[in-house]
Design an enzyme around this catalytic site. Structure first.
Site, mmCIF file in Angstrom:
data_model
loop_
_atom_site.group_PDB
_atom_site.id
_atom_site.type_symbol
_atom_site.label_atom_id
_atom_site.label_comp_id
_atom_site.label_asym_id
_atom_site.label_seq_id
_atom_site.Cartn_x
_atom_site.Cartn_y
_atom_site.Cartn_z
ATOM 1 N N TYR A 54 90.051 -28.605 85.766
ATOM 2 C CA TYR A 54 89.646 -27.519 84.853
ATOM 3 C C TYR A 54 88.299 -27.828 84.213
ATOM 4 C CZ TYR A 54 94.018 -25.498 85.919
ATOM 5 O OH TYR A 54 95.034 -24.931 86.638
ATOM 6 N N ASP A 95 88.633 -16.808 83.708
ATOM 7 C CA ASP A 95 87.246 -16.768 83.189
ATOM 8 C C ASP A 95 87.148 -15.687 82.108
ATOM 9 O OD1 ASP A 95 86.585 -15.106 86.255
ATOM 10 O OD2 ASP A 95 86.464 -14.122 84.301
ATOM 11 N N HIS A 110 97.356 -15.161 83.227
ATOM 12 C CA HIS A 110 97.414 -16.575 83.638
ATOM 13 C C HIS A 110 96.632 -17.473 82.696
ATOM 14 C CE1 HIS A 110 98.423 -15.243 88.033
ATOM 15 N NE2 HIS A 110 99.472 -15.211 87.219
ATOM 16 N N THR A 178 92.238 -9.172 94.678
ATOM 17 C CA THR A 178 93.339 -10.140 94.712
ATOM 18 C C THR A 178 94.007 -10.097 96.077
ATOM 19 O OG1 THR A 178 95.413 -10.866 93.672
ATOM 20 C CG2 THR A 178 94.956 -8.495 93.632
ATOM 21 N N SER A 179 94.419 -11.288 96.533
ATOM 22 C CA SER A 179 94.993 -11.404 97.884
ATOM 23 C C SER A 179 96.466 -11.031 97.889
ATOM 24 C CB SER A 179 94.827 -12.830 98.402
ATOM 25 O OG SER A 179 95.536 -13.724 97.534
ATOM 26 N N GLU A 205 89.090 -7.406 101.797
ATOM 27 C CA GLU A 205 89.859 -7.310 103.055
ATOM 28 C C GLU A 205 91.276 -6.876 102.704
ATOM 29 O OE1 GLU A 205 89.543 -11.398 104.245
ATOM 30 O OE2 GLU A 205 90.688 -12.037 102.495
HETATM 31 C C1 BV8 Z 1 106.447 -17.811 87.903
HETATM 32 C C2 BV8 Z 1 95.969 -20.016 86.708
HETATM 33 C C3 BV8 Z 1 108.653 -18.011 87.111
HETATM 34 C C4 BV8 Z 1 95.725 -21.411 87.157
HETATM 35 C C5 BV8 Z 1 97.335 -19.166 88.526
HETATM 36 C C6 BV8 Z 1 107.829 -18.100 96.942
HETATM 37 C C7 BV8 Z 1 107.735 -16.725 97.069
HETATM 38 C C8 BV8 Z 1 107.310 -15.944 95.991
HETATM 39 C C9 BV8 Z 1 106.956 -16.548 94.780
HETATM 40 C C10 BV8 Z 1 107.030 -17.906 94.673
HETATM 41 C C11 BV8 Z 1 107.473 -18.694 95.744
HETATM 42 N N1 BV8 Z 1 107.440 -19.973 95.343
HETATM 43 C C12 BV8 Z 1 107.002 -20.042 94.054
HETATM 44 C C13 BV8 Z 1 106.772 -18.785 93.639
HETATM 45 C C14 BV8 Z 1 106.302 -18.361 92.330
HETATM 46 C C15 BV8 Z 1 104.805 -18.637 92.215
HETATM 47 C C16 BV8 Z 1 104.034 -18.033 93.359
HETATM 48 O O1 BV8 Z 1 103.828 -16.843 93.406
HETATM 49 N N2 BV8 Z 1 103.614 -18.919 94.275
HETATM 50 C C17 BV8 Z 1 102.844 -18.454 95.416
HETATM 51 C C18 BV8 Z 1 101.855 -19.550 95.813
HETATM 52 C C19 BV8 Z 1 103.813 -18.142 96.543
HETATM 53 N N3 BV8 Z 1 104.399 -18.000 90.990
HETATM 54 C C20 BV8 Z 1 104.459 -18.688 89.855
HETATM 55 O O2 BV8 Z 1 104.787 -19.862 89.774
HETATM 56 C C21 BV8 Z 1 104.168 -17.903 88.591
HETATM 57 N N4 BV8 Z 1 105.206 -18.125 87.638
HETATM 58 O O3 BV8 Z 1 106.826 -17.300 88.924
HETATM 59 O O4 BV8 Z 1 107.267 -18.159 86.878
HETATM 60 C C22 BV8 Z 1 109.327 -18.306 85.834
HETATM 61 C C23 BV8 Z 1 110.338 -17.446 85.410
HETATM 62 C C24 BV8 Z 1 110.983 -17.726 84.237
HETATM 63 C C25 BV8 Z 1 110.616 -18.830 83.480
HETATM 64 C C26 BV8 Z 1 109.588 -19.674 83.907
HETATM 65 C C27 BV8 Z 1 108.932 -19.411 85.102
HETATM 66 C C28 BV8 Z 1 102.887 -18.354 87.929
HETATM 67 C C29 BV8 Z 1 101.727 -18.127 88.834
HETATM 68 C C30 BV8 Z 1 100.444 -18.392 88.063
HETATM 69 C C31 BV8 Z 1 99.729 -19.596 88.649
HETATM 70 N N5 BV8 Z 1 98.415 -19.702 88.020
HETATM 71 N N6 BV8 Z 1 96.157 -19.199 87.897
HETATM 72 C C32 BV8 Z 1 94.331 -21.581 87.673
HETATM 73 O O5 BV8 Z 1 93.565 -20.603 87.780
HETATM 74 O O6 BV8 Z 1 94.020 -22.741 87.969
HETATM 75 S S1 BV8 Z 1 97.427 -18.384 90.018
HETATM 76 C C33 BV8 Z 1 95.854 -18.347 90.668
HETATM 77 O O7 BV8 Z 1 95.977 -18.169 92.048
HETATM 78 C C34 BV8 Z 1 95.069 -17.175 90.220
HETATM 79 O O8 BV8 Z 1 95.247 -16.897 88.862
HETATM 80 C C35 BV8 Z 1 95.556 -16.088 91.105
HETATM 81 O O9 BV8 Z 1 96.690 -15.490 90.554
HETATM 82 C C36 BV8 Z 1 95.940 -16.835 92.323
HETATM 83 C C37 BV8 Z 1 94.893 -16.592 93.352
HETATM 84 O O10 BV8 Z 1 95.034 -15.258 93.655
HETATM 85 P P1 BV8 Z 1 93.800 -14.265 93.705
HETATM 86 O O11 BV8 Z 1 93.305 -14.008 92.337
HETATM 87 O O12 BV8 Z 1 94.286 -13.130 94.512
HETATM 88 O O13 BV8 Z 1 92.674 -15.047 94.432
HETATM 89 P P2 BV8 Z 1 92.573 -15.293 96.001
HETATM 90 O O14 BV8 Z 1 91.455 -16.247 96.205
HETATM 91 O O15 BV8 Z 1 93.932 -15.603 96.535
HETATM 92 O O16 BV8 Z 1 92.159 -13.856 96.585
HETATM 93 C C38 BV8 Z 1 90.901 -13.307 96.273
HETATM 94 C C39 BV8 Z 1 90.846 -11.955 96.951
HETATM 95 O O17 BV8 Z 1 89.581 -11.358 96.621
HETATM 96 C C40 BV8 Z 1 90.905 -12.048 98.463
HETATM 97 O O18 BV8 Z 1 91.825 -11.086 98.939
HETATM 98 C C41 BV8 Z 1 89.483 -11.717 98.912
HETATM 99 O O19 BV8 Z 1 89.481 -10.956 100.110
HETATM 100 C C42 BV8 Z 1 88.989 -10.865 97.783
HETATM 101 N N7 BV8 Z 1 87.534 -10.955 97.583
HETATM 102 C C43 BV8 Z 1 86.745 -12.056 97.735
HETATM 103 N N8 BV8 Z 1 85.461 -11.713 97.437
HETATM 104 C C44 BV8 Z 1 85.467 -10.397 97.079
HETATM 105 C C45 BV8 Z 1 86.785 -9.915 97.161
HETATM 106 N N9 BV8 Z 1 87.104 -8.642 96.885
HETATM 107 C C46 BV8 Z 1 86.107 -7.819 96.504
HETATM 108 N N10 BV8 Z 1 84.806 -8.215 96.402
HETATM 109 C C47 BV8 Z 1 84.458 -9.486 96.675
HETATM 110 N N11 BV8 Z 1 83.179 -9.866 96.575
#
Ligand code: BV8
Length: 230
Positions: A54, A95, A110, A178-179, A205
């Site tokens: 971080y 951010d 988040h 978001t992806s 995408e």
């Molecule tokens: C919870 C802060 C329960 C930290 C983040 C299996 C199946 C389903 C779910 C789960 C599973 N196993 C575990 C889970 C739950 C888990 C989860 O979803 N895991 C995933 C990996 C499967 N979720 C959690 O743990 C959440 N909590 O479920 O709690 C609970 C219930 C009761 C009590 C207690 C707990 C918490 C999740 C939060 C994690 N923290 N961020 C940090 O930033 O360091 S997540 C972090 O990654 C981001 O915040 C964001 O959410 C994620 C990344 O996603 P995106 O933002 O979409 O970014 P990404 O790079 O993936 O995509 C970017 C997109 O932009 C792309 O599509 C690209 O094409 C596009 N793009 C790029 N450039 C451009 C563009 N678009 C337009 N213009 C451009 N120029």
């Protein structure tokens, strides 16, 4: 009838401001999987590694090169055009570019990288410098207590009640940059659809949730969002 709009944003809306997305580096940071670093277990096991994850991102965000882009600014204009507060931005990003662009009705589900949280009191402090395990917490004095005010994997995202209430009454749900990998954010589109909202994805995408949206437009956020808002 005034429209209620909920906008979900992800890392893609800040990409053109120079902040790397999670997928751009294949979800890796210094060869660690983000899911392995952004967890309470990792923080407990190796606080220095997690604090540095971080510290690096916070330091980059605080450089003058990183500025809100045309997509952030267009969303601030949209909110200003609906004075009775019916535009809500729910961002997954930690951010502060939405705020700096002028968005006020904003939820950081988040957390925020420019805030630290005292682990014993839950109190928050503004942070514009590196954190380290040796540092005494400014709120409780305990060394290594202050953690980034960020929601890690396995932790409950913030203000979920407020978000679901907004989704229940929204007429339009817009997902930007978001992806659709991370839940519960990736499930918001279903929630909005269930309540009769019109849903659209604006992304570089097709996302993992493409088929859940009534409409989609693919391209750069700085082109799609201003065009959509105007
Ligand atoms: C919870 C802060 C329960 C930290 C983040 C299996 C199946 C389903 C779910 C789960 C599973 N196993 C575990 C889970 C739950 C888990 C989860 O979803 N895991 C995933 C990996 C499967 N979720 C959690 O743990 C959440 N909590 O479920 O709690 C609970 C219930 C009761 C009590 C207690 C707990 C918490 C999740 C939060 C994690 N923290 N961020 C940090 O930033 O360091 S997540 C972090 O990654 C981001 O915040 C964001 O959410 C994620 C990344 O996603 P995106 O933002 O979409 O970014 P990404 O790079 O993936 O995509 C970017 C997109 O932009 C792309 O599509 C690209 O094409 C596009 N793009 C790029 N450039 C451009 C563009 N678009 C337009 N213009 C451009 N120029």
């Amino acid at each position: 009838m005034a429209e209620n709009i909920v906008i979900l944003t992800g890392a893609g809306i800040s990409a053109e401001s120079g902040i790397k997305t999670f997928r751009a580096s294949d979800g890796l940071w210094e060869n660690h999987r983000v899911e392995d670093v952004a967890t309470p277990e990792a923080f407990f096991r190796n606080p220095l590694l997690v604090q540095n994850f971080y510290n690096q991102r916070r330091a980059q965000l605080l450089t003058p090169e990183i500025q809100p882009n045309a997509a952030h600014q267009a969303l601030a204009r949209l909110e200003a055009a609906y004075p009775n507060g019916s535009v809500l931005v729910v961002t997954q990003n930690i951010d502060d570019l939405h705020e700096r662009a002028g968005s006020q009705n904003l939820i950081h589900m988040h957390g925020e990288i420019l805030k630290g949280r005292c682990q014993s009191s839950g109190g928050l402090v503004a942070i514009d410098h590196d954190l380290s395990p040796a540092m005494p917490c400014p709120l409780c004095g305990k060394k290594g207590c202050l953690r980034p005010h960020v929601v890690w994997f396995g932790e409950m995202p913030l203000q979920m009640e407020t978000i679901y209430q907004a989704l229940a009454r929204c007429d339009r749900f817009i997902s930007i940059g978001t992806s659709g990998n991370v839940y519960p954010a990736a499930g918001f589109v279903e929630e909005a659809n269930r309540h009769g909202a019109h849903s659209i994805e604006l992304n570089l995408e097709p996302s993992q949730r493409l088929t859940a949206f009534a409409k989609h437009r693919h391209g750069l956020a700085t082109e799609l969002v201003p065009a959509y808002v105007e």
